[in-house]
Design an enzyme around this catalytic site. Structure first.
Site, mmCIF file in Angstrom:
data_model
loop_
_atom_site.group_PDB
_atom_site.id
_atom_site.type_symbol
_atom_site.label_atom_id
_atom_site.label_comp_id
_atom_site.label_asym_id
_atom_site.label_seq_id
_atom_site.Cartn_x
_atom_site.Cartn_y
_atom_site.Cartn_z
ATOM 1 N N ASP A 18 -38.174 38.408 5.110
ATOM 2 C CA ASP A 18 -38.680 39.941 5.114
ATOM 3 C C ASP A 18 -37.300 40.644 5.397
ATOM 4 O O ASP A 18 -36.572 40.224 6.113
ATOM 5 C CB ASP A 18 -39.665 40.243 6.313
ATOM 6 C CG ASP A 18 -40.307 41.429 6.151
ATOM 7 O OD1 ASP A 18 -40.156 41.959 5.121
ATOM 8 O OD2 ASP A 18 -40.878 41.804 7.110
ATOM 9 N N HIS A 35 -32.987 42.714 -2.684
ATOM 10 C CA HIS A 35 -33.627 41.491 -3.247
ATOM 11 C C HIS A 35 -32.788 40.256 -3.826
ATOM 12 O O HIS A 35 -32.899 39.122 -3.594
ATOM 13 C CB HIS A 35 -34.749 41.705 -4.163
ATOM 14 C CG HIS A 35 -35.751 42.436 -3.570
ATOM 15 N ND1 HIS A 35 -36.609 42.015 -2.316
ATOM 16 C CD2 HIS A 35 -36.363 43.869 -4.128
ATOM 17 C CE1 HIS A 35 -37.586 42.929 -2.520
ATOM 18 N NE2 HIS A 35 -37.470 43.961 -3.143
ATOM 19 N N LEU A 129 -36.287 17.148 -0.706
ATOM 20 C CA LEU A 129 -36.719 18.237 0.001
ATOM 21 C C LEU A 129 -37.887 18.686 -0.797
ATOM 22 O O LEU A 129 -37.782 18.752 -2.074
ATOM 23 C CB LEU A 129 -35.924 19.049 0.091
ATOM 24 C CG LEU A 129 -36.339 20.648 0.465
ATOM 25 C CD1 LEU A 129 -36.757 20.395 2.071
ATOM 26 C CD2 LEU A 129 -35.117 21.678 0.392
#
Length: 255
Positions: A18, A35, A129
């Protein structure tokens, strides 16, 4: 997945990324610039997980509610998403990262859906991962989808209604093949989970920071891990019970 990390290291890290828009606004730049900067922070987080031996990372990239944002911002996000899929997936594959997407991908344009499918297929065998991208995702939506799947099993005679328990529900949820997140991080200063992994976060340790997502660095992530390492996770038991040694409970096996 690789061998279990030390107890002080989460097996599964969940993150709400965020603050991209506010980061740009403070610099008097378009939100799309924020972004773009946030996409670089994603690589910081992935690098950190690989370095620390964290086996699973789930990132909240785009919620089911985010479709209601201004059309220009959604368009910029979709372009960024498409570019990232084209640019990053081969390198993630080279580094042993399995990529998958959770959420309602039918709302995405066909070129994005195709690249999602290709990324998942290319990296499906990787185990270093497990990177899950929550895109067009909502926790309530996830639970409703699981309920529909269970109802279909009952209707088809594959399952009795009386046999539906927490384990049955969990098996139908997104990320059912992974341990529940041990640690949740939210950047940007808000102290809520915003419809993210509602089922899976039941016993997750929560950590919040005022730092905006594009300003994320390894030092901040290490601060979160240090805090996590100092917490006592009881899963509904008492501190005295935990001190005696490993305990088995419904919560502990699910979390």
């Amino acid at each position: 997945m690789a061998a279990a990390p030390p107890a002080s290291i989460p097996r599964h890290l969940a993150v709400i990324m965020d603050g991209n828009g506010r980061w740009a606004e403070r610099r008097k730049r378009p939100r799309a610039i924020g972004h773009r900067a946030g996409a670089r922070a994603v690589n910081v987080c992935i690098d950190f997980c690989l370095d620390k031996g964290i086996g699973a990372l789930t990132l909240f990239a785009f919620s089911s509610e985010n479709w209601g944002r201004p059309e220009e911002e959604v368009g910029a996000l979709m372009k960024l998403f498409l570019n990232a899929l084209e640019r990053e997936v081969d390198e993630l594959h080279r580094r042993g990262v399995r990529v998958r997407f959770i959420g309602n991908r039918e709302r995405f344009a066909a070129p994005i859906r195709e690249r999602m499918d290709n990324a998942e297929a290319l990296t499906a065998g990787n185990t270093r991962l497990h990177l899950s991208i929550a895109a067009s995702y909502g926790g309530r939506q996830d639970i409703a989808r699981a309920a529909r799947a269970l109802a279909a099993d009952v209707a088809a005679g594959r399952l009795r209604a009386d046999d539906i328990d927490e384990a049955a529900v969990a098996a139908k949820m997104a990320l059912a093949d992974l341990p529940a997140p041990d640690l949740f991080i939210r950047t940007g200063g808000d102290h809520r989970i915003s419809n993210f992994l509602l089922w899976q976060l039941a016993y997750t340790e929560l950590w919040f920071t005022e730092t905006l997502w594009p300003d994320l660095d390894a030092a901040l992530l290490q601060e979160a891990l240090d805090d996590f390492a100092g917490r006592e996770r009881r899963f509904g038991l008492t501190g005295a019970q935990i001190a005696k040694g490993p305990q088995q409970s419904t919560e502990s096996t699910a979390a």
